[in-house]
Design a protein around this motif. Structure first.
Motif, PDB file in Angstrom:
ATOM      1  N   ASP A  60       0.831  -1.216   0.000  1.00  0.00           N
ATOM      2  CA  ASP A  60       0.000   0.000   0.000  1.00  0.00           C
ATOM      3  C   ASP A  60       0.865   1.265   0.000  1.00  0.00           C
ATOM      4  O   ASP A  60       0.517   2.273  -0.632  1.00  0.00           O
ATOM      5  CB  ASP A  60      -0.907  -0.009   1.230  1.00  0.00           C
ATOM      6  N   LEU A  61       1.995   1.201   0.689  1.00  0.00           N
ATOM      7  CA  LEU A  61       2.889   2.368   0.731  1.00  0.00           C
ATOM      8  C   LEU A  61       3.494   2.661  -0.641  1.00  0.00           C
ATOM      9  O   LEU A  61       3.634   3.823  -1.037  1.00  0.00           O
ATOM     10  CB  LEU A  61       3.993   2.115   1.757  1.00  0.00           C
ATOM     11  N   LEU A  62       3.818   1.602  -1.386  1.00  0.00           N
ATOM     12  CA  LEU A  62       4.419   1.798  -2.708  1.00  0.00           C
ATOM     13  C   LEU A  62       3.394   2.198  -3.758  1.00  0.00           C
ATOM     14  O   LEU A  62       3.766   2.732  -4.804  1.00  0.00           O
ATOM     15  CB  LEU A  62       5.126   0.518  -3.133  1.00  0.00           C
ATOM     16  N   ARG A  63       2.113   1.937  -3.478  1.00  0.00           N
ATOM     17  CA  ARG A  63       1.073   2.236  -4.479  1.00  0.00           C
ATOM     18  C   ARG A  63       0.107   3.318  -4.004  1.00  0.00           C
ATOM     19  O   ARG A  63      -0.975   3.460  -4.543  1.00  0.00           O
ATOM     20  CB  ARG A  63       0.291   0.964  -4.791  1.00  0.00           C
ATOM     21  N   ALA A  64       0.511   4.055  -2.986  1.00  0.00           N
ATOM     22  CA  ALA A  64      -0.418   5.031  -2.411  1.00  0.00           C
ATOM     23  C   ALA A  64      -0.623   6.247  -3.304  1.00  0.00           C
ATOM     24  O   ALA A  64      -1.608   6.961  -3.159  1.00  0.00           O
ATOM     25  CB  ALA A  64       0.096   5.484  -1.054  1.00  0.00           C
ATOM     26  N   ASP A  65       0.275   6.496  -4.225  1.00  0.00           N
ATOM     27  CA  ASP A  65       0.211   7.713  -5.070  1.00  0.00           C
ATOM     28  C   ASP A  65      -0.305   7.333  -6.443  1.00  0.00           C
ATOM     29  O   ASP A  65       0.228   6.436  -7.105  1.00  0.00           O
ATOM     30  CB  ASP A  65       1.611   8.346  -5.182  1.00  0.00           C
ATOM     31  N   ASP A  66      -1.382   8.032  -6.898  1.00  0.00           N
ATOM     32  CA  ASP A  66      -1.953   7.757  -8.214  1.00  0.00           C
ATOM     33  C   ASP A  66      -1.297   8.564  -9.328  1.00  0.00           C
ATOM     34  O   ASP A  66      -1.407   8.217 -10.510  1.00  0.00           O
ATOM     35  CB  ASP A  66      -3.463   8.064  -8.206  1.00  0.00           C
TER      36      ASP A  66
END
Length: 461
Positions: A60-66
């Motif tokens: 989730d931390l690595l994919r938190a930014d769209d």
């Protein structure tokens, strides 16, 4: 002022762009460092082997930014990829800069410009430093920087034209008094040398107007002196010229050779007087106008005075006058004042001629040079045993065309005026006193005192 403003505007935008980049990068750099620190907690040692435990929280931390892509890489001490991207560019720094120290750099991953945070983990349970890198593309940073630029540029698009307009109006208002002053000066008559009115002028140009007024005052005084000089010169020349004309007319009517010879003698005396007056006028004009432009050199005052005395001996013998010189044959070089030899010789000649003219037949005229080796002061003296000049007239005889009352000597009244002018140009002072105060014929002694060790500045040449 408009041109510098237009040149400074692009420079201001460029500086704003660099500042905006730094401002936009700081919060995202801190967030990237936080993510790196959080991911370092997932690096563990399993029986001497480095492992990266990618749990759901880390995903989730690595994919938190769209808006941006996040890349990571974990490499053990032997350079083997533990987890993450295999084509991640390695850092250029030496390994193990310090335990837990996070470094930042700009790099390129898969063709995208990224901001990289990296560190080396040197734990006791691992076989060496473990490199961990986290990279993030710069989409959010560029967006924030662009917003900052827009926030600065839009006000500048409004403020710059307004500033130009205000500057233009201020300059127009400020220059209006200068324009009025220009019109007042242009409207003046050529002969109007009165001072410029200083009540309604800008404070910034008040010193300039004051200097111009001072120049006008000195110019007015100079022109007044020239007009008076020309009027006096015309008056002085009118008398001998009128005498020449009258004597010429009488000579034309004379038939008696003796009377004709007398008329010719009168013509000769009148022409000599006119010639002397013209020569004196030219000498005074040269002393007043071109003395400062003539070349100067070290002058041996003793030799110069001797030369003038020798040239005046025939005139002294003709008038039965005892003319002599007292002083050294020559002066030492360190006592030679700076001056113009032509003007100084003219000054000495006028002093000697004036003494010869007024002392009368059988008189005594002495020219002397006195010098003090220690102070360097030199004094030129010319004295006679004539009637002298009353003390109350000594300042007046220094003026052009003034002649002492009670003298029947032909002259133009310019000799002492020439002496005064030349002495002033050489920094010298002129003083007059009685040469024989105990006698009925008091005589006159004119002393010209030169400054000690006079140089070019003191001589005014």
């Amino acid at each position: 002022m408009l041109t510098p403003l237009l040149l400074l505007w692009p420079l201001s935008l460029a500086l704003t762009w660099f500042v905006a980049q730094g401002i936009a990068s700081k919060p995202f750099d801190r967030a990237l460092e936080f993510n790196l620190q959080a991911l370092t907690q997932l690096v563990v040692n399993n029986d001497g082997r480095v492992m990266f435990v990618l749990n759901n929280q880390a995903r989730d931390l690595l994919r938190a930014d769209d808006s941006d892509l996040v890349y990571y890489q974990v490499v053990d001490a032997r350079g083997r990829l533990v987890s993450g991207e295999g084509d991640f560019p390695p850092p250029q720094d030496d390994p193990a800069p310090g335990p837990g120290r996070v470094l930042l750099r700009d790099d390129v991953v898969r063709g995208d410009e990224v901001r990289v945070a990296y560190t080396w983990l040197d734990r006791n349970d691992t076989a060496g430093p473990v490199l961990m890198q986290v990279a993030e593309t710069k989409g959010k940073r560029s967006t924030l920087a662009n917003e900052i630029i827009k926030g600065v540029m839009v006000p500048q698009f409004v403020i710059l034209p307004l500033a130009v307009l205000l500057v233009w109006l201020a300059l127009v208002r400020g220059i209006r008094p200068l324009s009025e002053l220009e019109q007042r000066i242009r409207a003046r008559r050529p002969d109007d040398l009165s001072p410029i009115e200083e009540s309604f002028i800008p404070q910034e140009v008040a010193p300039l107007v004051s200097s111009i007024n001072d120049l006008l005052t000195r110019l007015k005084a100079s022109l007044t002196t020239q007009r008076r000089f020309l009027a006096d010169a015309a008056h002085q020349l009118k008398t001998p010229l009128a005498g020449l004309r009258m004597q010429a007319e009488l000579a034309q009517r004379e038939t008696d050779p003796r009377e004709l010879r007398g008329s010719l003698q009168q013509i000769s005396r009148s022409s000599a007087r006119a010639t002397h007056t013209v020569n004196q006028l030219l000498a005074l004009a040269r002393a007043e106008s071109t003395g400062r432009a003539l070349p100067s050199a070290r002058i041996d005052l003793a030799r110069l005075v001797q030369t003038v005395v020798q040239d005046s001996v025939p005139r002294a013998l003709e008038a039965d006058i005892d003319l002599g010189y007292e002083g050294p044959d020559d002066m030492p070089p360190e006592l030679h004042p700076m001056g113009n030899p032509v003007l100084l010789q003219e000054m000495v000649r006028n002093l000697v001629d004036n003494a010869l003219a007024y002392c009368g037949r059988g008189g005594v005229v002495t020219a002397r040079v006195l010098a003090d080796r220690f102070s360097g002061v030199q004094v030129l003296q010319v004295e006679d045993n004539g009637p002298g000049v009353p003390e109350n007239e000594r300042d007046l005889v220094m003026q052009p065309f003034y002649r002492a009352l009670g003298t029947n000597v032909d002259g133009s009244g310019l000799g002492l005026a020439i002496v005064q002018e030349i002495a002033q140009q050489h920094g010298a002072t002129v003083h007059m006193e009685d040469s024989h105060p105990e006698r009925a014929q008091r005589g006159l002694r004119v002393s010209v005192k030169f400054p000690p060790k006079a140089d070019e500045t003191q001589a005014g040449l």
